[in-house]
Design a protein around this motif. Structure first.
Motif, mmCIF file in Angstrom:
data_model
loop_
_atom_site.group_PDB
_atom_site.id
_atom_site.type_symbol
_atom_site.label_atom_id
_atom_site.label_comp_id
_atom_site.label_asym_id
_atom_site.label_seq_id
_atom_site.Cartn_x
_atom_site.Cartn_y
_atom_site.Cartn_z
ATOM 1 N N ARG A 24 0.372 7.405 1.927
ATOM 2 C CA ARG A 24 -0.576 8.163 1.104
ATOM 3 C C ARG A 24 -1.945 7.467 1.004
ATOM 4 N N SER A 25 -1.952 6.158 1.189
ATOM 5 C CA SER A 25 -3.168 5.370 0.968
ATOM 6 C C SER A 25 -4.128 5.450 2.158
ATOM 7 N N PRO A 26 -5.378 5.852 1.915
ATOM 8 C CA PRO A 26 -6.338 5.908 3.017
ATOM 9 C C PRO A 26 -6.572 4.546 3.666
ATOM 10 N N ALA A 27 -6.561 3.473 2.861
ATOM 11 C CA ALA A 27 -6.795 2.145 3.441
ATOM 12 C C ALA A 27 -5.683 1.806 4.441
ATOM 13 N N CYS A 28 -4.438 2.186 4.093
ATOM 14 C CA CYS A 28 -3.312 1.923 5.009
ATOM 15 C C CYS A 28 -3.426 2.787 6.261
ATOM 16 N N HIS A 54 4.479 -2.581 -4.855
ATOM 17 C CA HIS A 54 3.418 -3.490 -4.385
ATOM 18 C C HIS A 54 3.163 -4.614 -5.397
ATOM 19 N N ARG A 55 3.889 -4.578 -6.535
ATOM 20 C CA ARG A 55 3.684 -5.593 -7.579
ATOM 21 C C ARG A 55 4.892 -6.502 -7.733
ATOM 22 N N THR A 56 5.836 -6.477 -6.810
ATOM 23 C CA THR A 56 7.011 -7.363 -6.923
ATOM 24 C C THR A 56 6.554 -8.818 -6.701
ATOM 25 N N LEU A 65 -3.904 -9.468 -5.336
ATOM 26 C CA LEU A 65 -4.761 -8.345 -5.759
ATOM 27 C C LEU A 65 -3.959 -7.063 -6.009
ATOM 28 N N GLN A 66 -2.690 -7.058 -5.643
ATOM 29 C CA GLN A 66 -1.786 -5.911 -5.909
ATOM 30 C C GLN A 66 -2.251 -4.633 -5.232
ATOM 31 N N THR A 67 -2.804 -4.759 -4.052
ATOM 32 C CA THR A 67 -3.219 -3.562 -3.313
ATOM 33 C C THR A 67 -2.516 -3.539 -1.955
ATOM 34 N N LEU A 68 -2.547 -2.362 -1.358
ATOM 35 C CA LEU A 68 -2.072 -2.174 0.020
ATOM 36 C C LEU A 68 -3.274 -1.703 0.836
ATOM 37 N N PRO A 69 -3.300 -1.976 2.112
ATOM 38 C CA PRO A 69 -2.290 -2.629 2.949
ATOM 39 C C PRO A 69 -2.298 -4.146 2.813
ATOM 40 N N VAL A 70 -1.149 -4.719 3.244
ATOM 41 C CA VAL A 70 -1.047 -6.164 3.449
ATOM 42 C C VAL A 70 -0.538 -6.354 4.877
ATOM 43 N N LEU A 78 -3.603 -11.028 5.609
ATOM 44 C CA LEU A 78 -4.847 -10.325 5.257
ATOM 45 C C LEU A 78 -4.515 -9.162 4.339
ATOM 46 N N SER A 79 -5.412 -8.878 3.384
ATOM 47 C CA SER A 79 -5.106 -7.802 2.440
ATOM 48 C C SER A 79 -6.315 -6.891 2.211
ATOM 49 N N ASP A 80 -7.114 -6.713 3.225
ATOM 50 C CA ASP A 80 -8.176 -5.708 3.152
ATOM 51 C C ASP A 80 -8.158 -4.935 4.461
ATOM 52 N N SER A 81 -8.170 -3.606 4.362
ATOM 53 C CA SER A 81 -8.008 -2.787 5.565
ATOM 54 C C SER A 81 -9.107 -3.050 6.596
ATOM 55 N N HIS A 82 -10.335 -3.289 6.118
ATOM 56 C CA HIS A 82 -11.442 -3.511 7.060
ATOM 57 C C HIS A 82 -11.229 -4.817 7.823
ATOM 58 N N ALA A 83 -10.837 -5.863 7.068
ATOM 59 C CA ALA A 83 -10.588 -7.160 7.714
ATOM 60 C C ALA A 83 -9.411 -7.042 8.683
ATOM 61 N N LEU A 120 -17.989 4.428 -0.246
ATOM 62 C CA LEU A 120 -17.060 5.559 -0.128
ATOM 63 C C LEU A 120 -15.740 5.319 -0.851
ATOM 64 N N TYR A 121 -15.149 4.134 -0.598
ATOM 65 C CA TYR A 121 -13.825 3.881 -1.154
ATOM 66 C C TYR A 121 -13.834 3.853 -2.688
ATOM 67 N N PRO A 122 -14.823 3.175 -3.309
ATOM 68 C CA PRO A 122 -14.880 3.237 -4.782
ATOM 69 C C PRO A 122 -15.043 4.662 -5.297
ATOM 70 N N ARG A 123 -15.741 5.513 -4.552
ATOM 71 C CA ARG A 123 -15.887 6.907 -5.009
ATOM 72 C C ARG A 123 -14.564 7.670 -4.861
ATOM 73 N N PHE A 124 -13.828 7.329 -3.824
ATOM 74 C CA PHE A 124 -12.482 7.913 -3.679
ATOM 75 C C PHE A 124 -11.617 7.515 -4.890
ATOM 76 N N ARG A 125 -11.629 6.219 -5.203
ATOM 77 C CA ARG A 125 -10.793 5.736 -6.324
ATOM 78 C C ARG A 125 -11.203 6.398 -7.625
ATOM 79 N N ALA A 126 -12.522 6.482 -7.858
ATOM 80 C CA ALA A 126 -13.013 7.039 -9.131
ATOM 81 C C ALA A 126 -12.612 8.504 -9.266
ATOM 82 N N LEU A 132 -4.152 10.637 -10.233
ATOM 83 C CA LEU A 132 -2.880 10.018 -9.847
ATOM 84 C C LEU A 132 -2.225 9.251 -10.995
ATOM 85 N N TYR A 133 -3.059 8.632 -11.836
ATOM 86 C CA TYR A 133 -2.490 7.684 -12.808
ATOM 87 C C TYR A 133 -2.819 7.953 -14.273
ATOM 88 N N GLU A 134 -3.753 8.889 -14.559
ATOM 89 C CA GLU A 134 -4.208 9.005 -15.962
ATOM 90 C C GLU A 134 -4.111 10.424 -16.519
HETATM 91 N N1 LIG Z 1 -10.564 -2.708 -0.169
HETATM 92 C C1 LIG Z 1 -9.139 -2.543 -0.045
HETATM 93 C C2 LIG Z 1 -8.680 -1.459 -0.986
HETATM 94 C C3 LIG Z 1 -7.193 -1.347 -1.031
HETATM 95 C C4 LIG Z 1 -6.714 -0.413 -2.122
HETATM 96 O O1 LIG Z 1 -7.385 -0.172 -3.127
HETATM 97 N N2 LIG Z 1 -5.521 0.115 -1.879
HETATM 98 C C5 LIG Z 1 -4.932 1.054 -2.816
HETATM 99 C C6 LIG Z 1 -4.218 2.149 -2.098
HETATM 100 S S1 LIG Z 1 -5.361 3.226 -1.321
HETATM 101 C C7 LIG Z 1 -3.915 0.360 -3.625
HETATM 102 O O2 LIG Z 1 -3.237 -0.499 -3.121
HETATM 103 N N3 LIG Z 1 -3.774 0.754 -4.874
HETATM 104 C C8 LIG Z 1 -2.800 0.207 -5.754
HETATM 105 C C9 LIG Z 1 -2.414 1.171 -6.808
HETATM 106 O O3 LIG Z 1 -2.694 2.368 -6.665
HETATM 107 O O4 LIG Z 1 -1.807 0.705 -7.766
HETATM 108 C C10 LIG Z 1 -8.796 -2.185 1.392
HETATM 109 O O5 LIG Z 1 -9.609 -1.526 2.053
HETATM 110 O O6 LIG Z 1 -7.744 -2.584 1.869
#
Ligand SMILES: N[C@@H](CCC(=O)N[C@@H](CS)C(=O)NCC(=O)O)C(=O)O
Length: 234
Positions: A24-28, A54-56, A65-70, A78-83, A120-126, A132-134
């Motif tokens: 589901r995650s665009p970064a993944c 992702h928080r185990t 940082l508790q994000t995906l991808p890893v 590495l834990s940033d999709s661009h890197a 772009l990505y911060p605007r997606f999250r916002a 998704l969560y609130e």
């Molecule tokens: N800048 C990071 C952003 C990664 C990110 O924010 N991933 C989201 C999924 S799209 C995530 O893991 N969110 C955790 C959550 O929703 O709790 C990247 O590009 O890898």
């Protein structure tokens, strides 16, 4: 949590590499498209974000940082999709097709990745996270305005260009394809206002890497947003 070898296009197997991801995650999906574009197969572990997998403790050791991808390649984590995309293209794609070797071409791709990561990505999250969560059930007006503003920037960037980073799809197009196809679910791209962007999205959607590595997760995202909100799904 489920482990598998990526079986989308899978030609060159890299047994020492693992990707923890959620479709589901665009970064993944950006990393998955980069892998398919290079015909690389690695071990993939599906992580359920809704269940907090992702928080185990094991995941926190890999990525505090508790994000995906890893991503892990032997000792390198590495834990940033661009890197991750840049690393994979630099390390495993000799041709320079996805990540140009000349400094100018490379800088253009870097510039696009910074725009994706910083704007772009911060605007997606916002826009997406309140849904998704609130318990919010619509994309808020300020978020729509910010995304429209980004569409306008992207339309300008495509002036005189078929692809963002060169004469063929590069990492710029792959990284943008994941974010923009996802934004398009939240705020549909108006083809009259953004004709170049909408043609580019159509063009990139026909690329094999998009079909094999982006479509499924994009549908999953679309379905989830449809269940939780009043955003109309096409
Ligand atoms: N800048 C990071 C952003 C990664 C990110 O924010 N991933 C989201 C999924 S799209 C995530 O893991 N969110 C955790 C959550 O929703 O709790 C990247 O590009 O890898």
């Amino acid at each position: 949590m489920g482990t598998s070898a990526s079986k989308r296009l899978s030609q060159t197997g890299l047994k020492h590499c693992t990707l923890w991801k959620a479709d589901r995650s665009p970064a993944c999906r950006a990393v998955m498209m980069a892998l398919d574009s290079m015909n690389l197969s690695i071990t993939e572990v599906d992580i359920n974000i809704d269940k907090g997998e992702h928080r185990t403790p094991e995941m926190l050791v890999l990525n505090p940082l508790q994000t995906l991808p890893v991503f892990k390649d032997r000792e390198l984590v590495l834990s940033d999709s661009h890197a991750i995309c840049t690393y994979l293209a630099g390390r495993y794609c000799d041709s320079g097709r996805l990540l140009p070797k000349d400094p100018g071409g490379r800088s253009l791709v870097d510039q696009h990745m910074h725009y994706n990561s910083g704007t772009l990505y911060p605007r997606f999250r916002a826009a997406a996270y309140p849904i998704l969560y609130e318990n919010c059930n619509f994309v808020m007006p300020q978020q729509i305005a910010d995304i429209e503003c980004a569409y306008s920037d992207l339309e300008s960037m495509l002036l005189g260009r078929t692809w963002f980073g060169g004469s063929w799809p590069t990492l710029s197009d792959i990284v943008f394809a994941s974010t923009i196809s996802t934004l398009n679910i939240l705020v549909p791209i108006d083809k009259n206002r953004y004709p170049r962007l909408s043609s580019w999205l159509f063009r990139v959607s026909e690329e094999l890497f998009f079909v094999t590595a982006n479509r499924k997760g994009l549908s999953e995202f679309s379905r989830r947003i449809g269940e939780l909100s009043q955003v109309q799904q096409s």
